[in-house]
Design an enzyme around this catalytic site. Sequence first.
Site, mmCIF file in Angstrom:
data_model
loop_
_atom_site.group_PDB
_atom_site.id
_atom_site.type_symbol
_atom_site.label_atom_id
_atom_site.label_comp_id
_atom_site.label_asym_id
_atom_site.label_seq_id
_atom_site.Cartn_x
_atom_site.Cartn_y
_atom_site.Cartn_z
ATOM 1 N N HIS A 57 0.856 -1.182 0.000
ATOM 2 C CA HIS A 57 0.000 0.000 0.000
ATOM 3 C C HIS A 57 0.891 1.230 0.000
ATOM 4 O O HIS A 57 1.693 1.437 0.914
ATOM 5 C CB HIS A 57 -0.893 -0.002 1.245
ATOM 6 N N LYS B 195 -1.223 10.503 1.223
ATOM 7 C CA LYS B 195 -0.259 10.092 0.192
ATOM 8 C C LYS B 195 -0.728 10.503 -1.209
ATOM 9 O O LYS B 195 0.055 11.014 -2.005
ATOM 10 C CB LYS B 195 -0.056 8.572 0.251
ATOM 11 N N ASP C 96 -2.117 4.052 -4.488
ATOM 12 C CA ASP C 96 -2.824 3.092 -3.632
ATOM 13 C C ASP C 96 -2.110 1.745 -3.536
ATOM 14 O O ASP C 96 -1.743 1.309 -2.458
ATOM 15 C CB ASP C 96 -4.266 2.893 -4.080
#
Length: 307
Positions: A139, A160, A178
Amino acid sequence: MYTVSMKEFAEKMDVKNLTPDIDLEGLEITQADANRPALQLAGFFDYFDHHRVQIIGQVEYTYMEKQGVEKSAEMMGKIMSYKVPCIIFCRDLAVPDEFLRLALEHGVPIFSTKSDTSSISAEVTRWLKVELAPRISIHGVLVDIYGEGVLIIGESGIGKSEVALELIHRGHRLVSDDVVEIKKVSDATLIGSAPDITRHFIELRGIGIVDAKALFGVESVKNTQSIDLVIKLEEWDKDQEYDRMGLEENFIEYLGNKIVCHSIPIRPGRNLAVICESAAVNFRQKKMGYNAALELYNRVTNNLMNS
């Protein structure tokens, strides 16, 4: 164990299939290296790398010509009996009909290429090493910043994707958001990419899914990138000590490879995109032999010694 279909391999290598009656769909390659069966043509089969793609070059072909078709066909038949993945003849060398008959009998495809032996061997090994490399999915977000592959990790919802969006606005390129697929292509190199289904998409909470390629143009995205630096975003903790000099490197390990890792605390007012840019540039400077932290340390040390 990962495999590559023979049909995909033939398309990628741009080789001519001399045995079209053999169904390539059901055939697979499991090893990345190529082998030139010189000793096997002479009858020595100890330690034969029969799981590898077999390549016949000018040297092997000339040897078979001197041995004659009958003797060469005998050795080729024995090579094929090991169920090698395929055999590639280089330089458009003519393949005797007897070899093609044996290939159909054993179910081993024979390909032909215009390339010389060194070129096709290098390309086969290079491509297969990437396709068959050990891999994991993590991730995170992978961005190309000034040519350095920066992997941004952290807890879900920490920001992020927002950092990646700002970096794209600043002219850098998105590789994956992702989920990042990481392949170990060598003991020194990790390659990151996006899953096919999510490639070029970014998830922004409150907005939804956006297509970076459609919004910002083809120059804003990239399919693969080596992972050179890891930036870990974490919530600010006033009781935790954060590195303020950078004299010692911290590392994170993926698939046995160590990558330099910086922990960046999140706090209101901090421009994380600029921090990521600066980290990438500073990392590149260190690779080129200049370490700002060490330079400051040396200046302070010299100043104390001279005072």
